[in-house]
Design an enzyme around this catalytic site. Structure first.
Site, PDB file in Angstrom:
ATOM      1  N   GLU A  97       0.739  -1.262  -0.089  1.00  0.00           N
ATOM      2  CA  GLU A  97       0.084   0.152  -0.006  1.00  0.00           C
ATOM      3  C   GLU A  97       0.909   1.361  -0.012  1.00  0.00           C
ATOM      4  O   GLU A  97       1.983   1.277   0.498  1.00  0.00           O
ATOM      5  CB  GLU A  97      -0.867   0.112   1.212  1.00  0.00           C
ATOM      6  CG  GLU A  97      -1.936   1.147   1.406  1.00  0.00           C
ATOM      7  CD  GLU A  97      -3.005   1.366   0.294  1.00  0.00           C
ATOM      8  OE1 GLU A  97      -2.509   1.623  -0.723  1.00  0.00           O
ATOM      9  OE2 GLU A  97      -4.068   1.094   0.823  1.00  0.00           O
ATOM     10  N   ASP A  98       0.342   2.461  -0.414  1.00  0.00           N
ATOM     11  CA  ASP A  98       1.274   3.541  -0.606  1.00  0.00           C
ATOM     12  C   ASP A  98       1.054   4.242   0.897  1.00  0.00           C
ATOM     13  O   ASP A  98       2.169   4.709   1.160  1.00  0.00           O
ATOM     14  CB  ASP A  98       0.847   4.480  -1.704  1.00  0.00           C
ATOM     15  CG  ASP A  98      -0.752   4.718  -1.516  1.00  0.00           C
ATOM     16  OD1 ASP A  98      -1.420   4.119  -1.005  1.00  0.00           O
ATOM     17  OD2 ASP A  98      -0.945   5.983  -2.433  1.00  0.00           O
ATOM     18  N   ASP A 101      -3.996   5.875   6.208  1.00  0.00           N
ATOM     19  CA  ASP A 101      -4.533   7.279   6.859  1.00  0.00           C
ATOM     20  C   ASP A 101      -5.338   6.858   7.909  1.00  0.00           C
ATOM     21  O   ASP A 101      -4.754   6.436   8.924  1.00  0.00           O
ATOM     22  CB  ASP A 101      -5.127   7.783   5.483  1.00  0.00           C
ATOM     23  CG  ASP A 101      -5.174   9.443   5.911  1.00  0.00           C
ATOM     24  OD1 ASP A 101      -5.243   9.653   7.135  1.00  0.00           O
ATOM     25  OD2 ASP A 101      -5.505  10.305   5.140  1.00  0.00           O
ATOM     26  N   PHE A 150      -1.428  16.913   3.113  1.00  0.00           N
ATOM     27  CA  PHE A 150      -1.997  16.447   1.851  1.00  0.00           C
ATOM     28  C   PHE A 150      -0.767  16.085   0.932  1.00  0.00           C
ATOM     29  O   PHE A 150      -0.026  16.963   0.398  1.00  0.00           O
ATOM     30  CB  PHE A 150      -2.691  17.301   1.243  1.00  0.00           C
ATOM     31  CG  PHE A 150      -3.441  16.944  -0.022  1.00  0.00           C
ATOM     32  CD1 PHE A 150      -2.974  15.930  -0.997  1.00  0.00           C
ATOM     33  CD2 PHE A 150      -5.013  17.265  -0.210  1.00  0.00           C
ATOM     34  CE1 PHE A 150      -3.840  15.419  -2.069  1.00  0.00           C
ATOM     35  CE2 PHE A 150      -5.786  16.509  -1.058  1.00  0.00           C
ATOM     36  CZ  PHE A 150      -5.098  15.671  -2.245  1.00  0.00           C
ATOM     37  N   ARG A 163       1.026  11.025  -9.952  1.00  0.00           N
ATOM     38  CA  ARG A 163       1.364   9.798  -9.404  1.00  0.00           C
ATOM     39  C   ARG A 163       2.651   9.180  -9.827  1.00  0.00           C
ATOM     40  O   ARG A 163       3.445   8.420  -9.116  1.00  0.00           O
ATOM     41  CB  ARG A 163       0.251   8.663  -9.800  1.00  0.00           C
ATOM     42  CG  ARG A 163      -0.991   8.960  -9.396  1.00  0.00           C
ATOM     43  CD  ARG A 163      -1.735   7.546  -9.710  1.00  0.00           C
ATOM     44  NE  ARG A 163      -3.457   7.866  -9.540  1.00  0.00           N
ATOM     45  CZ  ARG A 163      -3.858   7.536  -8.278  1.00  0.00           C
ATOM     46  NH1 ARG A 163      -3.291   7.200  -7.278  1.00  0.00           N
ATOM     47  NH2 ARG A 163      -5.126   7.929  -8.173  1.00  0.00           N
TER      48      ARG A 163
HETATM   49  C1  PRP Z   1      -5.857   6.017  -0.660  1.00  0.00           C
HETATM   50  C2  PRP Z   1      -4.361   5.265  -0.373  1.00  0.00           C
HETATM   51  C3  PRP Z   1      -5.236   4.068   0.694  1.00  0.00           C
HETATM   52  C4  PRP Z   1      -6.309   4.816   1.230  1.00  0.00           C
HETATM   53  C5  PRP Z   1      -5.924   5.097   2.596  1.00  0.00           C
HETATM   54  O1  PRP Z   1      -6.221   5.395  -1.807  1.00  0.00           O
HETATM   55  O2  PRP Z   1      -3.920   4.527  -1.420  1.00  0.00           O
HETATM   56  O3  PRP Z   1      -5.642   3.079  -0.320  1.00  0.00           O
HETATM   57  O4  PRP Z   1      -6.543   6.017   0.723  1.00  0.00           O
HETATM   58  O5  PRP Z   1      -6.641   5.751   3.456  1.00  0.00           O
HETATM   59  P1  PRP Z   1      -7.525   5.298   4.684  1.00  0.00           P
HETATM   60  O6  PRP Z   1      -6.409   4.633   5.530  1.00  0.00           O
HETATM   61  O7  PRP Z   1      -7.972   6.664   5.522  1.00  0.00           O
HETATM   62  O8  PRP Z   1      -8.598   4.306   4.343  1.00  0.00           O
HETATM   63  P2  PRP Z   1      -7.426   6.229  -2.556  1.00  0.00           P
HETATM   64  O9  PRP Z   1      -8.708   5.800  -2.037  1.00  0.00           O
HETATM   65  O10 PRP Z   1      -6.927   7.682  -2.496  1.00  0.00           O
HETATM   66  O11 PRP Z   1      -7.322   5.635  -4.019  1.00  0.00           O
HETATM   67  P3  PRP Z   1      -5.830   5.661  -4.989  1.00  0.00           P
HETATM   68  O12 PRP Z   1      -4.823   4.748  -4.381  1.00  0.00           O
HETATM   69  O13 PRP Z   1      -6.487   5.099  -6.413  1.00  0.00           O
HETATM   70  O14 PRP Z   1      -5.457   7.067  -5.007  1.00  0.00           O
END
Ligand code: PRP
Length: 178
Positions: A97-98, A101, A150, A163
């Site tokens: 995962e990136d 949050d 952010f 990205r």
């Molecule tokens: C981001 C990130 C995680 C998630 C984390 O994805 O890659 O999957 O949010 O947030 P959380 O811990 O509050 O649930 P996003 O929904 O932005 O999709 P993306 O990876 O396609 O940008």
């Protein structure tokens, strides 16, 4: 870059840490093959770099998740937009995962993948925004703990762009505040 307030993690800093994580994962798994599950889309850059530093055999699979609700905040109500191609039953799965949050996305995903009966299920995240956590998530590998700002780049987007930026930067507040 006009939209960047400051660079948080340079390309060199990221690459150095990704290499260390790959070595740590390799040590932990030994000869055991690993099924790397990348969460789209943010995890993609990290997956490709991390995998280069993993010695045990690896396979790739991808899962797409979309969360309902406010665009800049996870609601915890998520749905799978693209499922894994292969069964993970009996496999050693490492989620890549990136950023974590609130943790709500991963809580859903952990429960979902657990039901598919993998031999083991671990989590590797490049970035950990710990102060924003709403639910406890057992994270096995963390690249960097990051502040509650952010963040964009190296997989993380602003309106789907940036990205591909090889570094992580803080977005200027005027771009997301009304
Ligand atoms: C981001 C990130 C995680 C998630 C984390 O994805 O890659 O999957 O949010 O947030 P959380 O811990 O509050 O649930 P996003 O929904 O932005 O999709 P993306 O990876 O396609 O940008």
């Amino acid at each position: 870059m006009e939209i960047a307030k400051r660079i948080l993690l340079s390309e060199a800093t990221i690459q150095q840490r990704v290499q260390e994580l790959g070595q740590e994962i390799s040590r932990d798994y030994g000869d055991t093959s690993i099924c790397l599950v990348c969460i789209l889309k943010g995890g993609l850059m990290f997956l490709t770099d991390l995998a280069k530093h993993i010695v045990p055999p690896v396979t790739f699979d991808f899962i797409g998740i979309s969360s309902y609700g406010h665009a800049t905040q996870s609601s915890g109500v998520v749905r799978i937009t693209k499922d894994l191609e292969d069964s993970i039953e009996g496999k050693h799965v490492l989620i890549v995962e990136d950023i974590i949050d609130s943790g709500l996305t991963l809580r859903y995903l952990i429960n979902n993948l657990h039901d598919r009966r993998p031999a083991s299920l671990r989590i590797c995240t490049l970035l950990d925004k710990r102060e924003n956590r709403k639910v406890d998530i057992p994270v096995d590998y963390v690249g960097f703990s990051v502040p509650n700002e952010f963040l964009v780049g190296y997989g993380l987007d602003y309106k789907e762009y940036y990205r591909n930026t090889p570094f992580v930067f803080v977005l200027k507040p005027e771009y997301y505040e009304d």
